[in-house]
Enzyme design. Structure first.
Site, PDB file in Angstrom:
ATOM      1  N   HIS A   1     -91.362 -48.984  75.662  1.00 18.52           N
ATOM      2  CA  HIS A   1     -91.330 -48.833  77.117  1.00 18.52           C
ATOM      3  C   HIS A   1     -89.927 -48.447  77.598  1.00 18.52           C
ATOM      4  O   HIS A   1     -89.758 -47.471  78.341  1.00 18.52           O
ATOM      5  CB  HIS A   1     -91.767 -50.161  77.755  1.00 18.52           C
ATOM      6  N   GLU A   2     -88.937 -49.204  77.155  1.00 19.44           N
ATOM      7  CA  GLU A   2     -87.570 -48.926  77.623  1.00 19.44           C
ATOM      8  C   GLU A   2     -87.047 -47.608  77.060  1.00 19.44           C
ATOM      9  O   GLU A   2     -86.274 -46.908  77.714  1.00 19.44           O
ATOM     10  CB  GLU A   2     -86.617 -50.084  77.286  1.00 19.44           C
TER      11      GLU A   2
ATOM     12  N   GLU B   1     -91.041 -44.883  85.994  1.00 17.05           N
ATOM     13  CA  GLU B   1     -92.042 -45.720  85.325  1.00 17.05           C
ATOM     14  C   GLU B   1     -93.104 -44.851  84.650  1.00 17.05           C
ATOM     15  O   GLU B   1     -93.659 -45.235  83.619  1.00 17.05           O
ATOM     16  CB  GLU B   1     -92.677 -46.676  86.342  1.00 17.05           C
TER      17      GLU B   1
ATOM     18  N   HIS C   1     -87.992 -44.984  79.434  1.00 16.47           N
ATOM     19  CA  HIS C   1     -87.006 -44.887  80.527  1.00 16.47           C
ATOM     20  C   HIS C   1     -85.734 -44.185  80.043  1.00 16.47           C
ATOM     21  O   HIS C   1     -85.173 -43.332  80.724  1.00 16.47           O
ATOM     22  CB  HIS C   1     -86.612 -46.288  81.002  1.00 16.47           C
TER      23      HIS C   1
END
Lengths: 543, 543
Positions: free
Chosen positions: B305-306, B337, B309
């Protein structure tokens, strides 16, 4: 604002006697001019603290690919700090504070140093401040690369730029100092208030005079009786018991740092290539060390050294007169070094300390159980001239400093070609310490200092050693039980004495000489340092 | 400067035709007004980058006892940034840029966002900016303490202050937005350009409408056939094979982060309580995750997830038009997101990904060899409504957002007593997800966001999920081989497509709707998100 308040007091004065009026006028002047000044100073201090976090991050956490953007960030922040330090508003409050005499010596020191700092800073243009910040960042990255590859020629041009820039900075910001003596005095003054090359020549000459025969005698003894300082096998760096010991060394170092009094709730303890003390302010003090499998001494002694610095920083005055203001700052780099060296040499390298520390080593590294506290004491006090300054023993360390002092003073004066430094370096190491320099990584490239702009800094190491011996002698007078306390691992009495006498005092005095006179009765004087070394190494080497 | 250059061109114009004159005048206007503007913007950007490093340090490295001094440092830096953003010089270059129309769409975006940002910022006083920075720092520390002790009442007063302050900020900085709709729109607008509560109501209603029956059907199936999504024993969190696995999880996560394309030479990867992406700029992007012995999924999925980003941040335009300028910035929080969720859901939670990842797990954790790629796929896609938003599955996640959206919108409107939030929170969790909240630490205190001032942020999570589904569908059209590439662990084609279509595009478009129209042909629309979930969970749960 100040004028109108003063007017109000003058009106009220009709109802008061003349003496009362004078008191109130003084109070009004103080409260307005002083308060306005400290408000501005504190805002700048907070931004400087930010810059401290940025530097710590750069050395401990940042990735290499971020270097260019970091240089731009530091440049912008340095620009802002310079703007604030030299703003019209700052000039206004500084001018209002000129000639202000307050009852409190520490408040007076705030005013004194604020004016001095302003005068130095306002002579530096924003452009020069930004060039300085950028070059320091780039030069540091270049040094790291050059050191890894032991490639001095790749580094030499930017090093030359650094000295040229520092000469420009000294000449611009401290014209009087440079004119009165030599340009290098302007660089010295930035680290050691009021110190000059001619005065250093005298201090260093006396030190060298005392050290040379002592070192000669020790080395002769070592030649004649090679076993005189032989290590017990357990403490030899190649003993298999040290294999894979880095993690346990780190644990032990943290424990001892806590015992000495480093406050982990207000700081950090990390690992970096060159150990240093940094961070932001007394409530955020950060230290680093480095460990290796073999050399169990380096990380441990490095820890105690940096803890000495950190205790000074964590002990700085945080009251209303001190917090974010000049008087709370360390007096000079030499004074700072006196604190790290006092803990490293007078404590860690004492017999008493090893009564406390040997059992800790026995527990962490069972193979050391055969080594007595006396064995550790002797191991940590071996005289063994070597390549690396930070690993040097007490007797040869000053020679590393004398070399760097000679080089940077000559480079500064433009009397030395940057390309010839390795040659000069290696010749000196051979002549004075009988050491062969195999490559520049272990020679001229070993130190971080010049790479981040600390030119004129090295002399402070030996000034610190001299002051440490003077201060510790005073502590022994004040704390008759000191040696036994150290033996029992009770470091609070010494730490609190230093806190009261040195740390909290900060920059109350105008120079290290004044501070030392207050604490010891004498100014900077190599005699106690030489006495201490002569007694200690005389006994260790049976001279 | 601008005037004199213009005058020079007017003189030269005698020798040129009228049309040529007009062109040159435009060029002169552009080069002076635009260049002056971008110079000022870049200086502010560098200081904002410093602030990013300070925040990362605060969350990953700083000790607790440094919090008060850090708050003062952040306040000083925020004050300086605010001063620079709203300085007379900035006002001058902004005014000179108003109405400027350039040929280049990205340069125009720089001008557009600079003016918009200036107008918002200049409405905020230095005092308000400093109060905001200080409260955010204090509230964060209070939240950390309250969460540890699960002591909501200790936190409630400062949370109330935070909402009051954010209402003041919204009303002050975005008066038109607040007046046109409701005050909360002013908070939304800070994270999601042009988004309003009334529009969100519509998007969320359609989403809820599609999700409710699907979630109901899945939960019914789970009741009727409890084994429908049973984990193979090796993947159960309490399998002894996961004991002491944190270090290996970290290693594996780093490897996968590198495979996905995170550039470790321009960033860091650490551990923190609440995983996040931070750092300074595209060449210094920092991500965190958290690991636990049992839940092998959390740290791994958090990493992906990160990294999503981080790829957006590392992919931002670094050319002369982008570097340090508004157009290079992420378009909105929802767009950000969409990037993290695209990698987390469309990649990590796909069948294809586990053909690549299962062998890595087999190697790192031998006990998982009995689990097939399909087993991993099913394990990572179990629908299991729970307490914690960041651990929620795709179907229940939006309900966590709807709850926070309701609470913050009502709190913002002053229609909710801060003391009653836990009650409302726990009732909603029971009603919508059939989850009992045992304590506030796993309820209202679980999220970091409000504590550091991110009020109006939560809706972006579900907007991002909706956009991720739309964008990935477009990527599938553009890269027919995508699924096989993922299967083989070849992530470069998808990453480069995103870089070109989204990351480098930055804020060229004025809103996420415009960006999505350019990339997918449609504005924000929940339909592809609902289609994707219906197909995927229909198959997984045999509906």
């Amino acid at each position: 604002m100040r004028a109108s308040l003063l007017g109000m007091y003058l009106v009220q004065a009709v109802a008061f006697g003349a003496k009362r009026l004078a008191q109130r006028r003084g109070l009004a002047l103080r409260s307005t001019a002083y308060d306005a000044l400290t408000k501005e100073l504190r805002e700048v201090a907070r931004l400087e603290e930010v810059s401290g976090i940025l530097s710590y991050d750069e050395q401990c956490f940042m990735s290499e690919g971020s270097a260019a953007s970091r240089a731009a960030q530091k440049e912008a922040l340095a620009g802002v700090i310079h703007e604030k330090r030299t703003s019209a508003r700052m000039a206004e409050v500084i001018d209002a504070a000129r000639g202000l005499k307050l009852d409190d010596a520490r408040e007076n020191a705030n005013v004194r140093d604020a004016i001095e700092g302003f005068d130095v800073e306002s002579r530096k243009s924003k452009d020069l401040a930004e060039r300085e910040a950028r070059l320091e960042s780039e030069c540091f990255v270049a040094w790291k690369k050059a050191r890894e590859a032991s490639d001095y020629p790749a580094y030499a041009p930017i090093l030359q730029d650094m000295f040229a820039l520092k000469r420009e900075v000294a000449a611009t910001t401290r014209p009087d100092v440079c004119a009165a003596g030599e340009p290098y005095d302007g660089a010295l003054d930035a680290f050691e208030r009021g110190m000059t090359a001619s005065r250093l020549d005298a201090i260093f000459a006396k030190t060298r005079e005392g050290l040379e025969p002592l070192l000669k005698a020790v080395l002769a003894k070592k030649r004649d009786a090679p076993d005189v300082d032989a290590l017990p096998p357990a403490l030899a760096f190649d003993h298999p018991g040290w294999k894979g010991s880095v993690e346990k060394q780190a644990e032990l170092s943290k424990k001892v740092a806590a015992d000495l009094g480093f406050d982990f709730t207000k700081g950090r303890f990390d690992v970096s290539t060159h150990p240093f003390t940094g961070g932001a302010c007394p409530t955020d003090v950060r230290i680093t060390t480095r460990y290796s499998d073999g050399n169990w001494l380096e990380g441990f002694a490095g820890t105690v050294h940096e803890v000495g610095h950190a205790l000074y920083e964590q002990g700085r005055a945080g009251d209303a007169v001190g917090d974010g203001l000049p008087v709370s700052k360390a007096l000079s780099m030499g004074t700072h070094e006196s604190q790290s060296l006092l803990w490293e040499r007078m404590v860690l390298q004492s017999k008493a300390f090893w009564e406390y520390a040997a059992p800790l080593f026995h527990e962490a590294f069972p193979h050391t159980k055969e080594a007595s506290p006396e064995d550790f004491y002797r191991a940590i006090n071996r005289v063994q001239p070597g390549l690396i300054r930070v690993e040097a023993d007490e007797l040869s360390y000053p020679f590393h400093v004398f070399l760097r002092y000679d080089v940077e003073r000559a480079l500064f004066a433009g009397e030395l070609d940057v390309a010839t430094i390795p040659q000069q370096w290696n010749a000196y190491m051979k002549e004075r310490l009988d050491v062969d320099v195999p490559d520049d990584a272990s020679g001229v490239l070993q130190d971080i200092h010049w790479s981040f702009g600390a030119v004129g800094y090295f002399p402070s190491y030996t000034l610190g050693a001299i002051m440490a011996a003077q201060i510790f002698a005073a502590a022994e007078d004040a704390l008759p039980d000191l040696s036994d306390q150290i033996r029992r691992g009770e470091f609070a009495p010494l730490r609190e004495w230093l806190r009261t006498e040195i740390h909290e005092v900060g920059s109350t005095y105008a120079s290290p000489d004044d501070l030392l006179r207050a604490v010891t009765g004498d100014g900077i004087d190599p005699a106690p340092f030489l006495d201490y070394l002569t007694a200690k190494y005389g006994e260790l080497y049976g001279l």
